[in-house]
Design a protein around this motif. Structure first.
Motif, PDB file in Angstrom:
ATOM      1  N   LEU A  29      -3.150  95.824 125.215  1.00  0.00           N
ATOM      2  CA  LEU A  29      -2.131  94.674 125.784  1.00  0.00           C
ATOM      3  C   LEU A  29      -2.161  94.844 127.328  1.00  0.00           C
ATOM      4  N   ILE A  30      -2.597  95.958 127.943  1.00  0.00           N
ATOM      5  CA  ILE A  30      -2.922  95.889 129.081  1.00  0.00           C
ATOM      6  C   ILE A  30      -3.979  94.965 129.755  1.00  0.00           C
ATOM      7  N   VAL A  38      -5.755  86.448 135.618  1.00  0.00           N
ATOM      8  CA  VAL A  38      -6.913  85.621 135.742  1.00  0.00           C
ATOM      9  C   VAL A  38      -6.772  84.191 135.274  1.00  0.00           C
ATOM     10  N   TRP A  39      -5.924  84.087 134.256  1.00  0.00           N
ATOM     11  CA  TRP A  39      -5.783  82.630 133.842  1.00  0.00           C
ATOM     12  C   TRP A  39      -4.897  81.887 134.958  1.00  0.00           C
ATOM     13  N   ASN A  40      -3.910  82.756 135.515  1.00  0.00           N
ATOM     14  CA  ASN A  40      -2.988  82.344 136.396  1.00  0.00           C
ATOM     15  C   ASN A  40      -3.582  82.095 137.819  1.00  0.00           C
ATOM     16  N   ALA A  41      -4.869  82.847 138.026  1.00  0.00           N
ATOM     17  CA  ALA A  41      -5.767  82.411 139.185  1.00  0.00           C
ATOM     18  C   ALA A  41      -6.324  81.165 139.163  1.00  0.00           C
ATOM     19  N   GLU A  52      -3.445  81.707 147.036  1.00  0.00           N
ATOM     20  CA  GLU A  52      -3.016  82.254 146.063  1.00  0.00           C
ATOM     21  C   GLU A  52      -3.917  82.616 144.898  1.00  0.00           C
ATOM     22  N   ALA A  53      -4.920  81.797 144.474  1.00  0.00           N
ATOM     23  CA  ALA A  53      -5.900  81.967 143.651  1.00  0.00           C
ATOM     24  C   ALA A  53      -6.706  83.149 143.916  1.00  0.00           C
ATOM     25  N   LEU A  54      -7.018  83.377 145.263  1.00  0.00           N
ATOM     26  CA  LEU A  54      -7.853  84.596 145.630  1.00  0.00           C
ATOM     27  C   LEU A  54      -6.916  85.819 145.743  1.00  0.00           C
ATOM     28  N   ALA A  60      -6.230  91.134 139.860  1.00  0.00           N
ATOM     29  CA  ALA A  60      -6.953  91.232 138.314  1.00  0.00           C
ATOM     30  C   ALA A  60      -7.942  92.394 138.630  1.00  0.00           C
ATOM     31  N   LEU A  61      -8.750  92.265 139.796  1.00  0.00           N
ATOM     32  CA  LEU A  61      -9.934  93.129 139.921  1.00  0.00           C
ATOM     33  C   LEU A  61      -9.294  94.486 140.084  1.00  0.00           C
ATOM     34  N   LEU A  62      -8.403  94.619 140.973  1.00  0.00           N
ATOM     35  CA  LEU A  62      -7.833  95.960 141.151  1.00  0.00           C
ATOM     36  C   LEU A  62      -7.214  96.655 140.042  1.00  0.00           C
ATOM     37  N   ALA A  63      -6.428  95.700 139.080  1.00  0.00           N
ATOM     38  CA  ALA A  63      -5.738  96.196 138.179  1.00  0.00           C
ATOM     39  C   ALA A  63      -6.779  96.513 136.929  1.00  0.00           C
TER      40      ALA A  63
END
Length: 92
Positions: A29-30, A38-41, A52-54, A60-63
């Motif tokens: 799930l995470i 990523v979809w939001n970006a 905002e995309a950046l 997402a990369l940090l997560a």
């Protein structure tokens, strides 16, 4: 991908149980949440909101990096002892 159906051959040092047990830890799930970020970006990029995309991509990369560092463990089904799975044990 290794995060779905992670099972490991295990011998408990506490009670001597031998068998195949699931490896516990961060679930799928995470990863769904990270894909949603990523979809939001991508949606931000499509709306020409580049900053905002950046920010969403970096988040997402940090997560994903954070999830890869989360601890994993095995719970012995016989005695309930919690055995941590380290980097040397990752053969699943």
């Amino acid at each position: 991908m290794g995060f779905i159906g992670r099972n490991k051959r295990y011998v408990c040092v506490n009670c001597g149980f031998e068998g195949v047990v699931p490896v516990k830890g961060p679930g799928p799930l995470i990863w769904v949440v990270i894909v949603a970020i990523v979809w939001n970006a991508w949606l931000f990029h499509h709306a020409h909101m580049e900053v905002e995309a950046l920010v969403a991509c970096v988040f997402a990369l940090l997560a994903a990096l954070g999830v890869s560092k989360l601890p994993r463990w095995i719970l012995c089904p016989a005695c309930g002892w919690k055995h941590p799975v380290g980097k040397e044990d990752k053969d699943f």
